[in-house]
Design a protein around this motif. Structure first.
Motif, PDB file in Angstrom:
ATOM      1  N   UNK A  21     -18.287  -0.417   5.930  1.00  0.00           N
ATOM      2  CA  UNK A  21     -18.228   1.042   5.941  1.00  0.00           C
ATOM      3  C   UNK A  21     -18.576   1.585   4.573  1.00  0.00           C
ATOM      4  N   UNK A  22     -18.827   2.880   4.533  1.00  0.00           N
ATOM      5  CA  UNK A  22     -19.016   3.533   3.232  1.00  0.00           C
ATOM      6  C   UNK A  22     -17.687   3.428   2.474  1.00  0.00           C
ATOM      7  N   UNK A  23     -17.775   3.035   1.227  1.00  0.00           N
ATOM      8  CA  UNK A  23     -16.545   2.897   0.446  1.00  0.00           C
ATOM      9  C   UNK A  23     -16.099   4.258  -0.072  1.00  0.00           C
ATOM     10  N   UNK A  24     -14.818   4.551   0.109  1.00  0.00           N
ATOM     11  CA  UNK A  24     -14.285   5.863  -0.301  1.00  0.00           C
ATOM     12  C   UNK A  24     -13.178   5.634  -1.323  1.00  0.00           C
ATOM     13  N   UNK A  25     -13.100   6.515  -2.296  1.00  0.00           N
ATOM     14  CA  UNK A  25     -12.100   6.383  -3.353  1.00  0.00           C
ATOM     15  C   UNK A  25     -11.407   7.727  -3.568  1.00  0.00           C
ATOM     16  N   UNK A  26     -10.091   7.718  -3.509  1.00  0.00           N
ATOM     17  CA  UNK A  26      -9.316   8.934  -3.728  1.00  0.00           C
ATOM     18  C   UNK A  26      -8.327   8.687  -4.866  1.00  0.00           C
ATOM     19  N   UNK A  27      -8.149   9.711  -5.682  1.00  0.00           N
ATOM     20  CA  UNK A  27      -7.125   9.676  -6.732  1.00  0.00           C
ATOM     21  C   UNK A  27      -6.071  10.678  -6.302  1.00  0.00           C
ATOM     22  N   UNK A  28      -4.813  10.240  -6.247  1.00  0.00           N
ATOM     23  CA  UNK A  28      -3.752  11.130  -5.788  1.00  0.00           C
ATOM     24  C   UNK A  28      -2.603  11.115  -6.776  1.00  0.00           C
ATOM     25  N   UNK A  29      -1.920  12.253  -6.855  1.00  0.00           N
ATOM     26  CA  UNK A  29      -0.662  12.286  -7.594  1.00  0.00           C
ATOM     27  C   UNK A  29       0.445  12.098  -6.556  1.00  0.00           C
ATOM     28  N   UNK A  30       0.921  10.874  -6.454  1.00  0.00           N
ATOM     29  CA  UNK A  30       1.930  10.547  -5.428  1.00  0.00           C
ATOM     30  C   UNK A  30       3.223  11.316  -5.729  1.00  0.00           C
ATOM     31  N   UNK A  31       3.691  12.093  -4.755  1.00  0.00           N
ATOM     32  CA  UNK A  31       4.963  12.771  -5.008  1.00  0.00           C
ATOM     33  C   UNK A  31       6.138  11.826  -4.798  1.00  0.00           C
ATOM     34  N   UNK A  32       7.257  12.028  -5.499  1.00  0.00           N
ATOM     35  CA  UNK A  32       8.431  11.201  -5.226  1.00  0.00           C
ATOM     36  C   UNK A  32       8.850  11.425  -3.775  1.00  0.00           C
ATOM     37  N   UNK A  33       9.412  10.414  -3.155  1.00  0.00           N
ATOM     38  CA  UNK A  33       9.844  10.568  -1.764  1.00  0.00           C
ATOM     39  C   UNK A  33       8.821  10.017  -0.783  1.00  0.00           C
ATOM     40  N   UNK A  34       7.607   9.723  -1.270  1.00  0.00           N
ATOM     41  CA  UNK A  34       6.612   9.113  -0.378  1.00  0.00           C
ATOM     42  C   UNK A  34       6.582   7.613  -0.658  1.00  0.00           C
ATOM     43  N   UNK A  35       6.140   6.862   0.352  1.00  0.00           N
ATOM     44  CA  UNK A  35       6.145   5.406   0.203  1.00  0.00           C
ATOM     45  C   UNK A  35       4.713   4.871   0.188  1.00  0.00           C
ATOM     46  N   UNK A  36       4.565   3.713  -0.444  1.00  0.00           N
ATOM     47  CA  UNK A  36       3.209   3.158  -0.554  1.00  0.00           C
ATOM     48  C   UNK A  36       3.023   1.916   0.322  1.00  0.00           C
ATOM     49  N   UNK A  37       3.949   1.678   1.231  1.00  0.00           N
ATOM     50  CA  UNK A  37       3.728   0.649   2.265  1.00  0.00           C
ATOM     51  C   UNK A  37       3.914   1.311   3.625  1.00  0.00           C
ATOM     52  N   UNK A  38       3.111   0.862   4.555  1.00  0.00           N
ATOM     53  CA  UNK A  38       3.107   1.492   5.874  1.00  0.00           C
ATOM     54  C   UNK A  38       4.067   0.759   6.808  1.00  0.00           C
ATOM     55  N   UNK A  39       5.308   0.573   6.377  1.00  0.00           N
ATOM     56  CA  UNK A  39       6.213  -0.225   7.208  1.00  0.00           C
ATOM     57  C   UNK A  39       7.583   0.407   7.250  1.00  0.00           C
ATOM     58  N   UNK A  40       7.622   1.710   7.139  1.00  0.00           N
ATOM     59  CA  UNK A  40       8.928   2.348   7.014  1.00  0.00           C
ATOM     60  C   UNK A  40       9.498   2.647   8.383  1.00  0.00           C
ATOM     61  N   UNK A  41      10.789   2.351   8.525  1.00  0.00           N
ATOM     62  CA  UNK A  41      11.389   2.612   9.830  1.00  0.00           C
ATOM     63  C   UNK A  41      12.224   3.892   9.806  1.00  0.00           C
ATOM     64  N   UNK A  42      12.350   4.474   8.601  1.00  0.00           N
ATOM     65  CA  UNK A  42      13.192   5.671   8.521  1.00  0.00           C
ATOM     66  C   UNK A  42      12.363   6.960   8.482  1.00  0.00           C
ATOM     67  N   UNK A  43      11.093   6.834   8.833  1.00  0.00           N
ATOM     68  CA  UNK A  43      10.259   8.024   8.964  1.00  0.00           C
ATOM     69  C   UNK A  43       9.884   8.690   7.644  1.00  0.00           C
ATOM     70  N   UNK A  44       9.925   7.943   6.543  1.00  0.00           N
ATOM     71  CA  UNK A  44       9.506   8.564   5.293  1.00  0.00           C
ATOM     72  C   UNK A  44       7.993   8.594   5.234  1.00  0.00           C
ATOM     73  N   UNK A  45       7.463   9.563   4.489  1.00  0.00           N
ATOM     74  CA  UNK A  45       6.019   9.802   4.517  1.00  0.00           C
ATOM     75  C   UNK A  45       5.239   8.725   3.773  1.00  0.00           C
ATOM     76  N   UNK A  46       4.202   8.209   4.438  1.00  0.00           N
ATOM     77  CA  UNK A  46       3.306   7.210   3.854  1.00  0.00           C
ATOM     78  C   UNK A  46       2.262   7.971   3.044  1.00  0.00           C
ATOM     79  N   UNK A  47       2.051   7.547   1.800  1.00  0.00           N
ATOM     80  CA  UNK A  47       1.205   8.309   0.875  1.00  0.00           C
ATOM     81  C   UNK A  47      -0.220   8.523   1.435  1.00  0.00           C
ATOM     82  N   UNK A  48      -0.712   7.571   2.211  1.00  0.00           N
ATOM     83  CA  UNK A  48      -2.059   7.702   2.798  1.00  0.00           C
ATOM     84  C   UNK A  48      -2.134   8.913   3.735  1.00  0.00           C
TER      85      UNK A  48
END
Ligand code: URA
Length: 233
Positions: free
Chosen positions: A60-87
Motif C-alpha cells: 500500500x501507499x505508505x502513510x505517516x502521521x505525527x500526533x500529540x497523544x493526549x493522556x488517557x489514550x492507549x497505544x495498544x489495541x487490546x483494551x478491554x475497558x473501552x479506553x481510546x486507542x490513539x489510532x
C-alpha cells in the motif's frame, strides 16, 4: 521492487509491524504462489502471488502521521475497558492499517508516529540507528541539572538490575516542590523514564515526549495530528 523478505513485504501491505507480520508467517497464514510459507526469511518479489488468510495482499501507499497523544489514550489495541486507542484519533486510521510506532503509557502525552510502514518501527527502535527520544518530566523533589548528571554519571540501575547509560539531562527547572526535567535517552524499555527517576529517588508526576530524533511536536496541541510525506529522524 527488489526481492525482499516476506515479513517486510507483508508490513508494506499494511498488515502491521514487521514483528506482527513475522507472527502471521509463523502461524502459517501466509502463502507464496499457492504454498504456505512459515519461514520468515523467504524472499519475494513483484512476480510472486502473496496471500494471507487466503486473500491476496499488495503493498500500500505508505502513510505517516505525527500526533500529540493526549493522556488517557492507549497505544495498544487490546483494551478491554473501552479506553481510546490513539489510532482512532485519525479518521479511518484502522481502515488504513495504521498503528503507533512504539509505546507511550496511558498517562503520557506527546509525540507519537502513526503509520502503516512496518519497517519504521524497526528503524526507530534498533540501537544501530541510535535514535534518541526527548522527554519532559515533572518529578517530585528539587533537582538541579548538575545533581542529575552527577547521580547518573555511571548509569542508572533500574528495578530489574539493568543499567541505563547515556542519559542526557538537558534542563532542570524548579516548580514549587517539584522540578521540570528535560532529558534525552536512547532507550525503549517499558516505563523507562519513570523507572529512572524511581531509581534516583523521585516520582514522575507528569510525562510528555517532545521529540524523537530530530522530529519535534511543534505547534500540535493534545489530540492534534498532521500527515507528513516521510519521516526523517
Ligand atoms: N517512559 C515512561 O516511563 N513512560 C512512557 O510513556 C515513555 C517512557
Amino acid at each position: 521492487m527488489e526481492p525482499i523478505r516476506l515479513q517486510r513485504y507483508l508490513a508494506r501491505c499494511g498488515l502491521g509491524s514487521r514483528r506482527a507480520c513475522e507472527r502471521i508467517i509463523a502461524e502459517g497464514r501466509a502463502s507464496v504462489n499457492g504454498s504456505i510459507v512459515s519461514e520468515p526469511g523467504t524472499r519475494v518479489g513483484e512476480a510472486d502471488i502473496i496471500m494471507v488468510d487466503g486473500r491476496s495482499v499488495t503493498p500500500e501507499k505508505l502513510r505517516y502521521f505525527v500526533i500529540n497523544k493526549p493522556p488517557g489514550t492507549i497505544s495498544v489495541d487490546q483494551d478491554i475497558r473501552g479506553r481510546r486507542y490513539v489510532v482512532d484519533l485519525i479518521p479511518g486510521g484502522r481502515e488504513m492499517g495504521l498503528f503507533p510506532v512504539g509505546r507511550l503509557d496511558i498517562d503520557t502525552s506527546g509525540l507519537m508516529l502513526i503509520t502503516n510502514d512496518g519497517d519504521l518501527g524497526n528503524r526507530i527502535a534498533h540501537p544501530r540507528y541510535g535514535i534518541s527520544k526527548e522527554y519532559v518530566a515533572l518529578v517530585n523533589g528539587g533537582w538541579s541539572k548538575k545533581a542529575l548528571i552527577g547521580a547518573s554519571k555511571d548509569g542508572v540501575r533500574l528495578d530489574d538490575g539493568s543499567v541505563v547509560r547515556d542519559i542526557h539531562f538537558l534542563k532542570a527547572v524548579p516548580m514549587g516542590e517539584s522540578t521540570i526535567v528535560t532529558l534525552r535517552i536512547h532507550e525503549g524499555r517499558k516505563h523507562v523514564v519513570k523507572r529512572i527517576f524511581l531509581a534516583l529517588g523521585s516520582r514522575v508526576l507528569k510525562l510528555h515526549r517532545s521529540a524523537i530524533g530530530g522530529l519535534r511536536l511543534g505547534e500540535l496541541n493534545e489530540g492534534e495530528w498532521i500527515e507528513v510525506v516521510d519521516v526523517i529522524l
